[in-house]
Design an enzyme around this catalytic site. Structure first.
Site, PDB file in Angstrom:
ATOM      1  N   HIS A 206      69.538  66.268  85.633  1.00 28.66           N
ATOM      2  CA  HIS A 206      69.762  66.713  87.017  1.00 28.66           C
ATOM      3  C   HIS A 206      69.125  68.091  87.172  1.00 28.66           C
ATOM      4  O   HIS A 206      69.345  68.973  86.343  1.00 28.66           O
ATOM      5  CB  HIS A 206      71.272  66.787  87.273  1.00 28.66           C
ATOM      6  CG  HIS A 206      71.636  67.041  88.693  1.00 28.66           C
ATOM      7  ND1 HIS A 206      71.445  68.260  89.305  1.00 28.66           N
ATOM      8  CD2 HIS A 206      72.173  66.238  89.640  1.00 28.66           C
ATOM      9  CE1 HIS A 206      71.858  68.189  90.574  1.00 28.66           C
ATOM     10  NE2 HIS A 206      72.300  66.967  90.799  1.00 28.66           N
ATOM     11  N   CYS A 244      67.433  64.817  92.306  1.00 27.54           N
ATOM     12  CA  CYS A 244      68.417  65.191  93.323  1.00 27.54           C
ATOM     13  C   CYS A 244      67.639  65.852  94.459  1.00 27.54           C
ATOM     14  O   CYS A 244      67.201  67.004  94.344  1.00 27.54           O
ATOM     15  CB  CYS A 244      69.447  66.141  92.724  1.00 27.54           C
ATOM     16  SG  CYS A 244      70.602  66.705  93.975  1.00 27.54           S
ATOM     17  N   HIS A 273      69.623  61.120  93.677  1.00 25.55           N
ATOM     18  CA  HIS A 273      70.684  61.569  94.575  1.00 25.55           C
ATOM     19  C   HIS A 273      70.008  61.808  95.922  1.00 25.55           C
ATOM     20  O   HIS A 273      69.185  62.716  96.036  1.00 25.55           O
ATOM     21  CB  HIS A 273      71.292  62.888  94.104  1.00 25.55           C
ATOM     22  CG  HIS A 273      72.119  62.775  92.860  1.00 25.55           C
ATOM     23  ND1 HIS A 273      72.706  63.863  92.257  1.00 25.55           N
ATOM     24  CD2 HIS A 273      72.493  61.702  92.121  1.00 25.55           C
ATOM     25  CE1 HIS A 273      73.400  63.461  91.195  1.00 25.55           C
ATOM     26  NE2 HIS A 273      73.266  62.156  91.088  1.00 25.55           N
ATOM     27  N   ASP A 323      74.224  61.305  98.052  1.00 26.33           N
ATOM     28  CA  ASP A 323      74.831  62.460  97.387  1.00 26.33           C
ATOM     29  C   ASP A 323      76.080  62.843  98.145  1.00 26.33           C
ATOM     30  O   ASP A 323      76.788  61.974  98.640  1.00 26.33           O
ATOM     31  CB  ASP A 323      73.804  63.589  97.292  1.00 26.33           C
ATOM     32  CG  ASP A 323      74.099  64.515  96.134  1.00 26.33           C
ATOM     33  OD1 ASP A 323      75.144  64.346  95.499  1.00 26.33           O
ATOM     34  OD2 ASP A 323      73.284  65.409  95.861  1.00 26.33           O
ATOM     35  N   HIS A 324      76.331  64.109  98.241  1.00 24.59           N
ATOM     36  CA  HIS A 324      77.574  64.526  98.889  1.00 24.59           C
ATOM     37  C   HIS A 324      77.631  64.043 100.322  1.00 24.59           C
ATOM     38  O   HIS A 324      76.600  63.858 100.963  1.00 24.59           O
ATOM     39  CB  HIS A 324      77.656  66.059  98.889  1.00 24.59           C
ATOM     40  CG  HIS A 324      77.371  66.619  97.544  1.00 24.59           C
ATOM     41  ND1 HIS A 324      76.639  67.748  97.340  1.00 24.59           N
ATOM     42  CD2 HIS A 324      77.712  66.170  96.320  1.00 24.59           C
ATOM     43  CE1 HIS A 324      76.551  67.993  96.047  1.00 24.59           C
ATOM     44  NE2 HIS A 324      77.188  67.035  95.397  1.00 24.59           N
ATOM     45  N   TYR A 337      82.865  64.487  98.244  1.00 19.10           N
ATOM     46  CA  TYR A 337      83.018  63.138  97.687  1.00 19.10           C
ATOM     47  C   TYR A 337      84.060  62.292  98.411  1.00 19.10           C
ATOM     48  O   TYR A 337      84.836  61.578  97.786  1.00 19.10           O
ATOM     49  CB  TYR A 337      83.312  63.232  96.183  1.00 19.10           C
ATOM     50  CG  TYR A 337      82.098  63.690  95.416  1.00 19.10           C
ATOM     51  CD1 TYR A 337      81.074  62.796  95.117  1.00 19.10           C
ATOM     52  CD2 TYR A 337      81.946  65.016  95.025  1.00 19.10           C
ATOM     53  CE1 TYR A 337      79.939  63.212  94.440  1.00 19.10           C
ATOM     54  CE2 TYR A 337      80.807  65.438  94.345  1.00 19.10           C
ATOM     55  CZ  TYR A 337      79.810  64.527  94.059  1.00 19.10           C
ATOM     56  OH  TYR A 337      78.686  64.930  93.391  1.00 19.10           O
TER      57      TYR A 337
HETATM   58  C1  DNO Z   1      77.373  67.789  92.063  1.00 18.05           C
HETATM   59  C2  DNO Z   1      76.595  66.949  91.153  1.00 18.05           C
HETATM   60  C3  DNO Z   1      76.429  67.600  89.803  1.00 18.05           C
HETATM   61  C4  DNO Z   1      75.846  66.611  88.814  1.00 18.05           C
HETATM   62  C5  DNO Z   1      75.616  67.209  87.458  1.00 18.05           C
HETATM   63  C6  DNO Z   1      74.974  66.205  86.527  1.00 18.05           C
HETATM   64  O1  DNO Z   1      78.049  67.308  92.911  1.00 18.05           O
HETATM   65  O2  DNO Z   1      75.393  66.553  91.678  1.00 18.05           O
HETATM   66  O3  DNO Z   1      77.671  68.045  89.356  1.00 18.05           O
HETATM   67  O4  DNO Z   1      76.746  65.557  88.656  1.00 18.05           O
HETATM   68  O5  DNO Z   1      74.813  68.319  87.532  1.00 18.05           O
HETATM   69  O6  DNO Z   1      75.206  66.591  85.219  1.00 18.05           O
END
Ligand code: DNO
Length: 364
Positions: A206, A244, A273, A323-324, A337
């Site tokens: 990531h 991401c 992501h 993602d979020h 989340y």
């Molecule tokens: C945040 C996530 C990160 C991700 C880590 C992977 O919400 O995108 O915490 O899970 O960086 O190790």
């Protein structure tokens, strides 16, 4: 391409697998064993249990986010080989349960950093935001802010126990500059990738979030050169990337569309992501403040169709998760989340993908 949804497990997630299963287009869960500290082997029995519960709900478990890399490995301490051995055994155990991708990061001390977990948007929803001037001098203050703002949920990468020794942790990183951190990542990858090749697991790093240094800590996965370096340091298809989109695009100098095209073409993106962000005051030189917007292009600064197209054009066949999400419709839960906005994200990404599939098949 399969769309997936991050889930923290029965004990740690207020969202049920039954609800996730009802999201149209969602094929699987991105799972974790949230309670196992970094540096410790994940027992096969626990992974098996997780897989069974996900499969019983009609979903697949192919991606783990994260198997965290311990600070000892990142620092290169005397314990790192022990921790790497545990990681290798975890890889074997995950592969034996059919897992294909492990998402991890190599960010020192802090995983992602945001300054506001409840940033109000004009439509009455709230979201995560990063405003540079709100980064305190003292890292303890950001730990307290994140912990106070997370409504009793532990956030990924913000384990209270680990961060309770923040001063000690920062001292341990004092000698770790970018060169040293890179060498430690390389050492780790050289040790684990042969096992991944042997058992068919893909590692997917990531990127740094944000993609620049804060609190004087080194950041080594923040731009195109860093991703190139990563691919070359152990040149194996098992050594790949979690692209991401939001993290990469937080630095406007990063061309996220180009990254998606280039690293999909090279077969190195195993997990994506997908998120949209809105840059605040983009015309102000050097300003990189932003908030995480609703997924559709019109709400943020990113062109979501172009991002999905970049993957589609180069035959992406890995996993994507929205993602979020914002908090909408009165939902409360782990910041970023919730169920509703991420479900809308999946539906939207799925719609773009279907359009691309059909128009590329007919040549329209
Ligand atoms: C945040 C996530 C990160 C991700 C880590 C992977 O919400 O995108 O915490 O899970 O960086 O190790």
């Amino acid at each position: 391409m399969d769309l997936t949804f991050r889930w923290y497990g029965e004990k740690d997630d207020p969202i049920s697998l039954e609800h996730i299963r009802q999201i149209p287009g969602c094929k699987g869960v991105v799972g974790t064993l949230f309670d196992i500290p970094a540096g410790t082997e994940w027992p096969r029995s626990r992974i098996h249990q997780l897989r069974k519960s996900v499969e019983t709900a009609g979903l697949a478990l192919k991606v783990i986010e994260s198997v965290n890399v311990s600070d000892d490995i990142k620092i290169g301490s005397e314990h790192r080989d022990e921790h790497i051995d545990a990681y290798i055994q975890t890889i074997r155990n995950l592969a034996a349960e059919g897992i294909e991708v492990i998402c991890y990061n190599f960010m020192p001390v802090f995983d992602w950093i945001k300054t506001d977990l409840d940033y109000p948007l004009p439509d009455g929803s709230s979201t995560l935001a990063f405003i540079r001037k709100d980064i305190p001098e003292d890292p303890q203050q950001i730990i307290d802010a994140i912990s106070n703002g997370s409504s009793d949920f532990t956030l990924p990468g913000w384990e209270p126990k680990r961060l309770s020794h923040i001063k000690r942790l920062l001292t341990a990183y004092a000698e770790v500059d970018e060169t040293r951190l890179r060498a430690n990542l390389s050492y780790f990858l050289k040790a684990v990738i042969p096992t991944c090749e042997e058992c068919g697991i893909k590692m997917a790093i990531h990127p740094d979030d944000p993609p620049y240094s804060l609190f004087g800590l080194p950041r080594i996965i923040k731009n195109r050169e860093d991703l190139d370096w990563l691919c070359k340091t152990v040149d194996s298809p098992c050594n790949g990337i979690t692209l991401c989109c939001g993290s990469i695009a937080e630095d406007p100098r990063n061309d996220v569309y180009e990254f998606l095209r280039e690293f999909t073409r090279r077969g190195r993106i195993h997990f994506v992501h997908m998120r949209n962000i809105r840059h605040l005051n983009p015309s102000m030189p050097g300003n990189r403040d932003f908030y995480e917007s609703a997924h559709p292009s019109e709400y943020g600064s990113l062109d979501m169709v172009e991002m999905v197209r970049a993957l589609h054009e180069y035959g992406f066949d890995g996993y994507i998760r929205p993602d979020h999400g914002r908090m909408i419709w009165g939902e409360t839960g782990r910041p970023g989340y919730g169920l509703f906005d991420r479900a809308l994200g999946i539906a939207y990404i799925n719609g773009i993908w279907e359009t691309l599939e059909k128009t590329s098949a007919t040549g329209a």
